[in-house]
Write an enzyme that holds these catalytic residues in place. Structure first.
Site, short mmCIF file in Angstrom:
data_model
loop_
_atom_site.label_atom_id
_atom_site.label_comp_id
_atom_site.label_asym_id
_atom_site.label_seq_id
_atom_site.Cartn_x
_atom_site.Cartn_y
_atom_site.Cartn_z
N THR A 17 -11.62 -4.55 8.65
CA THR A 17 -11.89 -3.64 7.30
C THR A 17 -12.84 -2.46 7.65
O THR A 17 -12.66 -1.64 7.14
CB THR A 17 -12.35 -4.46 6.36
OG1 THR A 17 -13.68 -4.87 6.57
CG2 THR A 17 -11.18 -5.68 5.70
N TYR A 123 -15.30 -19.19 0.49
CA TYR A 123 -16.12 -18.10 1.01
C TYR A 123 -17.68 -18.51 0.59
O TYR A 123 -18.36 -18.28 1.74
CB TYR A 123 -15.53 -16.79 0.33
CG TYR A 123 -16.63 -15.71 0.50
CD1 TYR A 123 -16.79 -15.05 1.82
CD2 TYR A 123 -17.85 -15.44 -0.28
CE1 TYR A 123 -17.61 -13.85 1.76
CE2 TYR A 123 -18.58 -14.21 -0.26
CZ TYR A 123 -18.59 -13.66 0.88
OH TYR A 123 -19.41 -12.54 1.06
N ASN A 152 -23.86 -8.32 -5.97
CA ASN A 152 -22.64 -7.72 -5.88
C ASN A 152 -22.91 -6.05 -5.26
O ASN A 152 -23.76 -5.12 -6.07
CB ASN A 152 -21.87 -7.55 -7.12
CG ASN A 152 -21.12 -8.85 -7.30
OD1 ASN A 152 -22.04 -9.87 -7.50
ND2 ASN A 152 -20.06 -9.10 -7.28
N ILE A 182 -9.21 -3.80 -16.43
CA ILE A 182 -10.19 -4.91 -16.45
C ILE A 182 -9.51 -6.14 -16.64
O ILE A 182 -8.61 -6.33 -17.37
CB ILE A 182 -10.96 -4.51 -17.95
CG1 ILE A 182 -11.93 -3.37 -17.44
CG2 ILE A 182 -11.95 -5.81 -18.00
CD1 ILE A 182 -12.62 -2.68 -18.75
N GLY A 249 -11.11 -18.92 -11.47
CA GLY A 249 -11.99 -19.30 -10.37
C GLY A 249 -13.15 -18.42 -10.12
O GLY A 249 -13.82 -18.57 -9.34
N1 NAD Z 1 -20.09 -6.32 -0.72
C1 NAD Z 1 -20.91 -7.37 -1.35
O1 NAD Z 1 -20.89 -7.28 -2.54
C2 NAD Z 1 -21.39 -8.49 -0.60
C3 NAD Z 1 -22.17 -9.57 -1.46
C4 NAD Z 1 -22.67 -10.38 -0.57
C5 NAD Z 1 -22.68 -10.72 0.75
N2 NAD Z 1 -21.86 -9.66 1.33
C6 NAD Z 1 -21.94 -9.71 2.74
O2 NAD Z 1 -22.08 -8.60 3.44
C7 NAD Z 1 -21.58 -8.28 4.85
C8 NAD Z 1 -20.69 -6.93 4.57
O3 NAD Z 1 -19.57 -7.06 3.69
P1 NAD Z 1 -19.21 -5.88 3.04
O4 NAD Z 1 -18.90 -5.89 1.78
O5 NAD Z 1 -19.92 -4.62 3.64
O6 NAD Z 1 -17.80 -5.80 3.91
P2 NAD Z 1 -16.84 -5.01 4.75
O7 NAD Z 1 -15.40 -5.85 4.90
O8 NAD Z 1 -16.95 -3.54 4.42
O9 NAD Z 1 -17.48 -5.55 6.08
C9 NAD Z 1 -17.51 -6.32 6.85
C10 NAD Z 1 -17.35 -5.86 8.34
O10 NAD Z 1 -16.85 -7.11 9.09
C11 NAD Z 1 -15.91 -6.62 10.32
N3 NAD Z 1 -15.31 -7.99 10.52
C12 NAD Z 1 -14.82 -8.77 9.80
N4 NAD Z 1 -14.04 -9.82 10.30
C13 NAD Z 1 -14.65 -9.91 11.69
C14 NAD Z 1 -14.47 -10.43 13.03
N5 NAD Z 1 -13.74 -11.59 12.94
N6 NAD Z 1 -15.05 -9.98 14.10
C15 NAD Z 1 -15.80 -9.01 13.93
N7 NAD Z 1 -16.14 -8.19 12.97
C16 NAD Z 1 -15.17 -8.61 11.89
C17 NAD Z 1 -15.03 -5.86 9.48
O11 NAD Z 1 -14.42 -4.96 10.28
C18 NAD Z 1 -16.28 -4.64 8.77
O12 NAD Z 1 -16.60 -4.02 9.33
C19 NAD Z 1 -20.51 -9.50 4.87
O13 NAD Z 1 -21.12 -10.50 5.73
C20 NAD Z 1 -20.39 -9.95 3.45
O14 NAD Z 1 -19.96 -11.32 3.10
C21 NAD Z 1 -21.28 -8.56 0.60
#
Ligand code: NAD
Length: 286
Positions: A17, A123, A152, A182, A249
């Site tokens: 992503t 998750y 978020n 929504i 959910g």
């Molecule tokens: N966006 C939110 O609201 C939120 C909230 C809580 C936690 N998080 C955590 O923050 C982190 C970043 O999330 P984000 O929202 O920026 O999403 P995102 O999809 O933009 O970032 C995730 C990144 O991980 C990489 N990735 C995915 N699977 C992979 C793998 N198997 N090996 C190597 N790279 C991989 C993707 O290419 C991407 O660059 C994540 O750990 C997510 O769980 C995000």
């Protein structure tokens, strides 16, 4: 932020992503999956002192449809990284956990770190298990473990399929002349935190080498209906936003008490939603 601090920055990402154009100048990209057994070669080559683990399968609904895939990436991927840290000692391991997906319903609001973690999705469960794995490796191998339980998150260049995808999806629809929808009544409450604030928190916790669990959120809840109104106001638009079927959910309310990190940072002020939305829209050129 690590580059600005004078550090060498190696980014491991499989670009599933993530996008190459978002890699900052000066950082080195290793295009690799975190579940790859060859990950250790990367540790052999770079000897990282700090591991900041943000790579993840981030789609909560996908985690319910493809639980094994979520577990492969979010649990076994984390374990694979930790196995590298067993053989190549690091100083600090920071982990992007989730305050939005770990606590579940029925907890005090705003929710502090000490609240019972009772995730409602695969998750959230894998994020919580990831914290447990990291804690046990940190104790055994003597490194600092720092857990960032994000609310978020939103901001420029956001992946719309992640936890706080609603802002990115709504903005994209409104910008391209479409109409956002929504889900359900729009009464679900979320704590929207600006990505720039996460950068400040990560920078601080790394510089101080602090361990422990930190909620990262504003402490202010916003319904999806109010968010839609704020977005329209920020874009100077008026329209009726239709409602579609509810998505089951998902918890009713998620708002985090982040006083622990705010106080550690000497009274850090999180960006108010209206200001963060305006900054997101400015950068995205809407
Ligand atoms: N966006 C939110 O609201 C939120 C909230 C809580 C936690 N998080 C955590 O923050 C982190 C970043 O999330 P984000 O929202 O920026 O999403 P995102 O999809 O933009 O970032 C995730 C990144 O991980 C990489 N990735 C995915 N699977 C992979 C793998 N198997 N090996 C190597 N790279 C991989 C993707 O290419 C991407 O660059 C994540 O750990 C997510 O769980 C995000």
């Amino acid at each position: 932020m690590y580059l600005a601090g004078g550090h060498r920055l190696i980014i491991v990402d499989n670009l599933s992503t993530g996008k190459r154009q978002n890699i900052p100048a000066g950082a080195e990209l290793v295009e690799m999956d975190i579940t790859d057994p060859g990950l250790e070669k990367m540790f052999d080559r770079f000897h990282p002192e700090v591991v900041n683990h943000h790579a993840a399968q981030v789609n909560l609904r996908r985690s319910m449809e493809e639980p094994l895939f979520d577990t492969e990436v979010n649990y076994f991927g984390t374990l694979n990284l930790l196995e590298c840290c067993r053989r190549h000692p690091v100083r600090q391991f920071l982990f992007a956990s989730s305050g939005g997906a770990i606590y579940g319903d029925g907890v005090v609001v705003p929710t502090p770190e000490k609240a019972l973690a009772r995730p409602m999705s695969v998750y959230g469960t894998n994020k919580l298990c990831g914290e447990g794995l990291i804690r046990s490796y940190a104790e055994e191998f003597g490194f600092t473990a720092t857990f960032l339980r994000y609310a978020n998150v939103y901001g420029p260049r956001q992946n719309p399929h992640g936890e706080a995808g609603v802002i990115s999806i709504f903005l994209d629809r409104l910008r391209t002349g479409g109409v956002p929808v929504i889900n359900g009544t729009g009464d679900k409450v979320r704590d929207y935190v600006f990505v720039g604030d996460l950068v400040a928190v990560n920078r601080f916790l790394t510089a101080k080498g602090l361990d422990g669990t930190y909620n990262v959120g504003t402490g202010t809840g916003t319904t999806v209906n109010a968010l839609a109104r704020d977005l329209l106001a920020a874009l100077d638009m008026t329209m009726e936003i239709p409602h579609g079927p509810d998505k089951p959910g998902e918890q009713a309310i998620s708002v985090l008490d982040a006083s622990r990190v705010r106080e550690a940072m000497g009274g850090f002020a999180f960006t108010p939603l209206a200001e963060g939305l305006a900054r997101t829209i400015r950068v995205e050129g809407t």
